[in-house]
Design an enzyme around this catalytic site. Structure first.
Site, PDB file in Angstrom:
ATOM      1  CG  ASP A  66      -1.526   1.331   1.610  1.00 31.67           C
ATOM      2  OD1 ASP A  66      -2.176   1.837   0.737  1.00 31.67           O
ATOM      3  OD2 ASP A  66      -1.322   1.680   2.717  1.00 31.67           O
ATOM      4  CE  LYS A  67       0.565   7.521  -2.555  1.00 28.21           C
ATOM      5  NZ  LYS A  67       0.580   8.219  -1.689  1.00 28.21           N
ATOM      6  CB  THR A 113      -1.759   3.700  -3.865  1.00 33.30           C
ATOM      7  OG1 THR A 113      -2.431   4.806  -2.773  1.00 33.30           O
ATOM      8  CG2 THR A 113      -1.440   4.269  -5.190  1.00 33.30           C
ATOM      9  N   GLY A 114      -5.273   3.854  -3.371  1.00 30.87           N
ATOM     10  CA  GLY A 114      -6.263   4.428  -3.333  1.00 30.87           C
ATOM     11  C   GLY A 114      -5.907   5.677  -4.163  1.00 30.87           C
ATOM     12  CE  LYS A 169      -5.322  -0.138  -1.340  1.00 32.41           C
ATOM     13  NZ  LYS A 169      -4.545   0.111  -0.380  1.00 32.41           N
ATOM     14  CG  ASP A 205      -1.104   2.138   6.684  1.00 34.87           C
ATOM     15  OD1 ASP A 205      -1.842   2.199   5.576  1.00 34.87           O
ATOM     16  OD2 ASP A 205      -1.140   3.461   7.127  1.00 34.87           O
TER      17      ASP A 205
END
Length: 714
Positions: free
Chosen positions: A408-409, A558-559, A586, A605
Site C-alpha cells: 500500500d502506498k 493505492t487508492g 484491493k 496499514d
C-alpha cells in the site's frame, strides 16, 4: 466511539505521526500481553470453530471474546499437561513393559487395576483435546495431527485394557501416558508462542459511530442510535465527529479525512452533492447529510464482510506439521491393516492384534508432536527480537515461497504525513521570507498541510510573526493579518477564482508529480508557491531494491491518484503500479495477482487494506497502522519499517528448513520401525518390542528438541 478516540485516528497522517507512533507502540505493547494466545496452532483443534466464527460477529462484536477464549485454552493445556505428567510417574512405575525393560517386579494385589484407573484418567482428561480435535478433523475431512495422535492413544488404551483383563498380549499404558504428556507439552509451547485469532471484525465494528444527530421536518435535532436511521433521513455532522453512515451531503462545506478508509492521503474538500462515507472523520465545517445506505450496505459493513469471507477461507489451510501428520495417518492405517491381515492368516489372532497395535502406535511419532512447536516457538522469539509479531503461523510458514509483494502506498511506503518538497518564491522575495509568512499563518491550523509547513518552519528555526485576525475559509485556505498586511495561503482553485496570474508551467510540473501546491498572497499579491507531498520513507528505497534483487516482484497498490502513485513508484523502482483502486477492489486485485498459483504477500496499514490483507497468502501490517489492519494481518511489523519484510522471508525459510530436518528425524525412524514392528524380519528373530520402541522414541524426541534450538538467522 468517543470523540477523542476518533480524533486519535484522524491524525493518521499529520506531523504528530511521531506521537501517534509512540502512542501506538505503547498501545501495541499493552495488547501484546493479552495477545500471547493464539488460535490453536497448526492443529487448530477447533478449525471449525474458526470457520463458523464470522457469522456471529456481524451482530456486533462480542468483546474480547476471542482473546479471552484463547488465554483460557493455554491455561487449559498447561493444567492438563501437569496433571498428566504427575500421573505418568506411577503409570511408568506400574507398567509391565517398564518392568521388563529394567528387570524389576511390582506384584501387590490390584496393581493392574490401579494402572488401569490412572491410565484411564490420563486418557480421558489429558487426551480430551486430541479426541475432540480428531472428531473435528474427521467432520472437516482433513485428517491431521489430532487424528494421528488419537489413532495412537485410542488404539493403545483400548488394547491395553483388553490385555490387562481379557486377552494375552503386552500392555501399552506407558505409551498412552507419555504420548499424551509430550503432545500436550508441544501444543502448550506452540500456543504460547503465537498471537491469537484475529479480532479484526471486532475492531471494525468499533469504528462504526453508535449515534447520529437526526434532523426532523421542522429542523429540530434529536440524537438517535445509528440503527434507527433509514435511507432518506437527514443528519447533521458537527466538526471533528465521525460520519455515522454513507450518504450525500446537501448542505455545508468541510474537509473530510477519509485516509483511514480509502488511503487517500489528503483530506477531501466536500461540498453539497458529494458523497460522504460512514466512519470518515469530519474536519472543521458542519455537514448536513441525507443518508442513502444503512446496515449491511454501508461501505464499512462491506469491508467487514470482505474480511470475514477472506478469513474463513484462510483458516482452512493446513500447516506443515498437519500435512505431514495426514500422510503418516494414511501410512499407519494402511500398514496396520496389512499387518493384521497377514498375521491373522497364521491363526494366532492375539499375536496379529499385538503387531497391528504396535504399528499404529509407532506410526505416531512423539518427536513430531514436539518438533514443530519447538521450531515455532524458537522462530517466534527470534521474530519478536527483530520486531515482528507473528499472529498466524500457517501463512508465515510458507512466506519463503512468496513471488510478489504488494505494498500500500500511503503510510506504508510513505510516512503518511506531509513535508515541504519545493519552495518557489516570486521575483524579489527571499525563500526564507516566503516560508516565514506561510509558517506564521499555518501555525493556527491543524490541517495536515499546515502541519507540513509548520514542521518545515521549525526545522529551519524560523521566527514566527505575530498573527491576528485569523480566518479559515473552508475549502479555500486561510487568511490572517501579519504586520498590518493581509496574508492568505490558498489553493490553486481559489487562485483561479480570484483571477490572479501564476507560473502555470512550474505549477503543472509539481502537480504532475502528485504534489499539493499552496499559494501565498500578501494583500492579494502573489509572494510565491510551496509544494508539499507525502514523504517517502527512507527505508522504502532499500526494501524495494533488495526485493527486486531477490527476484520478488514488487507491486504498489493505492487508492491515491495515478499521478502521485506513478511518481512514487518511479522514484522507488517498483515493478508495477496499480492506482486509484477503491478499497473493495484491493482484495479482488490481490485475488487476480494470486492466479496461476502465485504466492502474494500484501503489506498495508489502513482499514481499506484489511480485506486485501486477509485475502493475500501473507498479510503484513505496519505497527503504526490502524488496529483493524493489525488484527487482519498474519505478521505485524512493530517498528513500522518495511525493511523488516526481508526478515520475514529469511526467518520463514530457516524455520521451514528446521521443520523439514525435524520431520526427517521424527518420521525417518518411524518409517524404518513400522515394517520391523509389523514383523517383517520376525523369522530372523528381529522384532521391535514396545519397550524398545519407547526407548528409541524418547531419543529422537531429544534430538529434535536440540535441533529446534539451533535455528537462527543472520
Amino acid at each position: 466511539m468517543s470523540k477523542q478516540k476518533s480524533n486519535h485516528h484522524s491524525h493518521h497522517h499529520h506531523s504528530e505521526h511521531e506521537k501517534h507512533d509512540k502512542h501506538h507502540q505503547s498501545h501495541r505493547d499493552g495488547k501484546k500481553e493479552q495477545h500471547q494466545h493464539h488460535e490453536h496452532s497448526n492443529h487448530e483443534d477447533h478449525k471449525n470453530h474458526n470457520e463458523k466464527e464470522p457469522s456471529h460477529h456481524q451482530h456486533g462484536g462480542h468483546g474480547g471474546g476471542h482473546a479471552g477464549h484463547h488465554e483460557h485454552m493455554i491455561e487449559d493445556f498447561k493444567k492438563r499437561f501437569w496433571i498428566s505428567l504427575i500421573l505418568a510417574i506411577p503409570i511408568t512405575y506400574l507398567s509391565p513393559m517398564i518392568h521388563m525393560l529394567f528387570n524389576y517386579e511390582v506384584t501387590f494385589p490390584g496393581n493392574m487395576v490401579l494402572l488401569f484407573l490412572l491410565s484411564t484418567i490420563v486418557f480421558f482428561y489429558g487426551g480430551k483435546p486430541f479426541l475432540v480435535g480428531a472428531w473435528d478433523e474427521i467432520k472437516a475431512k482433513t485428517p491431521g495431527m489430532m487424528l494421528l495422535i488419537s489413532l495412537a492413544i485410542v488404539t493403545a488404551y483400548v488394547y491395553s485394557t483388553l490385555t490387562a483383563f481379557f486377552i494375552e498380549g503386552s500392555d501399552f499404558y506407558f505409551e498412552v501416558a507419555t504420548l499424551i504428556v509430550i503432545m500436550l507439552l508441544g501444543h502448550w509451547v506452540e500456543m504460547r508462542s503465537v498471537l491469537g485469532a484475529s479480532k479484526a471484525l471486532e475492531e471494525l465494528i468499533k469504528l462504526m459511530p453508535k449515534e447520529a444527530h437526526k434532523m426532523d421536518a421542522s429542523g429540530n435535532i434529536v440524537d438517535v442510535s445509528v440503527e434507527e436511521l433509514h435511507p432518506g433521513d437527514e443528519i447533521l455532522v458537527k466538526s471533528g465527529e465521525k460520519i455515522p453512515l454513507d450518504g450525500e451531503i446537501f448542505e455545508g462545506e468541510s474537509t473530510v479525512d477519509e485516509s483511514m478508509l480509502t488511503g487517500e492521503s489528503v483530506p477531501i474538500e466536500k461540498r453539497p452533492g458529494m458523497e460522504a462515507i460512514g466512519g470518515a472523520v469530519n474536519g472543521e465545517g458542519v455537514l448536513k447529510i441525507r443518508v442513502n445506505k444503512t446496515g449491511n450496505d454501508t461501505y464499512l459493513a462491506q469491508v467487514i464482510q470482505l474480511v470475514s469471507d477472506a478469513e474463513s477461507t484462510k483458516s482452512r489451510a493446513q500447516g506443515f506439521a498437519d500435512t505431514a501428520a495426514k500422510w503418516l495417518f494414511y501410512v499407519a492405517v494402511f500398514a496396520g491393516i496389512i499387518t493384521l491381515l497377514y498375521w491373522a492368516t497364521t491363526g494366532d489372532f492375539e499375536f496379529a492384534l499385538e503387531r497391528m497395535v504396535t504399528v499404529l502406535i509407532i506410526a505416531c511419532p512423539h518427536a513430531l508432536g514436539l518438533a514443530m512447536p519447538l521450531v515455532t516457538s524458537r522462530s517466534t522469539s527470534i521474530a519478536a527480537k527483530k520486531g515482528l509479531l507473528i499472529r498466524n503461523r500457517i501463512p508465515f510458514e510458507s512466506a519463503w515461497k512468496v513471488d510478489q509483494i504488494v505494498f500500500d502506498k500511503t503510510g506504508t511506503l510513505t510516512e503518511g504525513n506531509f513535508g515541504v518538497t519545493d519552495v518557489h518564491p516570486s521575483e524579489g522575495i527571499r525563500e526564507e521570507e516566503l516560508l516565514r509568512l506561510a509558517y506564521s499563518v499555518e501555525t493556527q491550523s491543524d490541517h495536515p498541510i499546515a502541519k507540513g509547513i509548520v514542521k518545515e518552519g521549525e526545522e529551519r528555526n524560523l521566527e514566527l510573526y505575530d498573527v491576528t485576525n485569523y480566518k479559515n475559509l473552508t475549502g479555500k485556505g486561510l487568511t490572517a493579518e501579519v504586520n498590518g498586511f493581509e496574508i492568505a495561503t490558498i489553493s490553486p482553485g481559489a487562485m483561479r477564482g480570484k483571477h490572479i496570474e501564476f507560473d502555470e508551467e512550474t505549477y503543472d510540473k509539481l502537480a504532475q508529480q502528485g504534489k499539493t501546491v499552496i499559494f501565498i498572497l500578501k494583500d492579494n499579491e502573489l509572494q510565491g508557491m510551496i509544494a508539499l507531498a507525502d514523504i517517502i520513507r527512507k527505508s522504502s528505497y532499500d526494501v524495494i531494491k533488495e526485493l527486486n534483487d531477490r527476484g520478488i516482484e514488487t507491486v504498489m497498490m493505492t487508492g491515491d491518484n495515478t499521478r502521485v502513485a506513478n511518481y512514487v513508484g518511479e522514484k522507488l523502482g517498483i515493478s508495477k503500479v496499480i492506482a486509484e483502486v477503491l478499497p473493495h477492489e484491493k482484495a479482488s486485485n490481490v485475488k487476480k495477482l494470486k492466479e496461476n498459483n502465485r504466492k502474494v504477500a500484501m503489506i498495508g496499514d489502513g482499514i481499506n487494506d484489511a480485506p486485501a490483507l486477509a485475502e493475500a497468502d501473507l498479510g503484513i501490517a505496519i505497527g503504526a497502522g490502524t488496529d483493524v489492519a493489525i488484527e487482519t494481518a498474519d505478521v505485524v511489523l512493530v517498528n513500522s519499517n518495511p525493511v523488516d519484510i526481508l526478515n520475514i522471508v529469511k526467518l520463514s525459510k530457516e524455520s521451514y528448513r528446521k521443520m523439514v530436518q525435524n520431520l526427517g528425524w521424527a518420521t525417518g525412524y518411524n518409517i524404518l520401525a513400522i515394517p520391523l514392528a509389523a514383523g517383517v524380519l520376525y523369522n530372523f528373530g528381529i522384532l521391535i518390542t514396545p519397550a524398545i520402541g519407547a526407548a528409541v522414541m524418547s531419543l529422537s524426541t531429544i534430538i529434535v528438541a536440540i535441533n529446534a534450538q539451533l535455528l537462527k538467522i543472520d
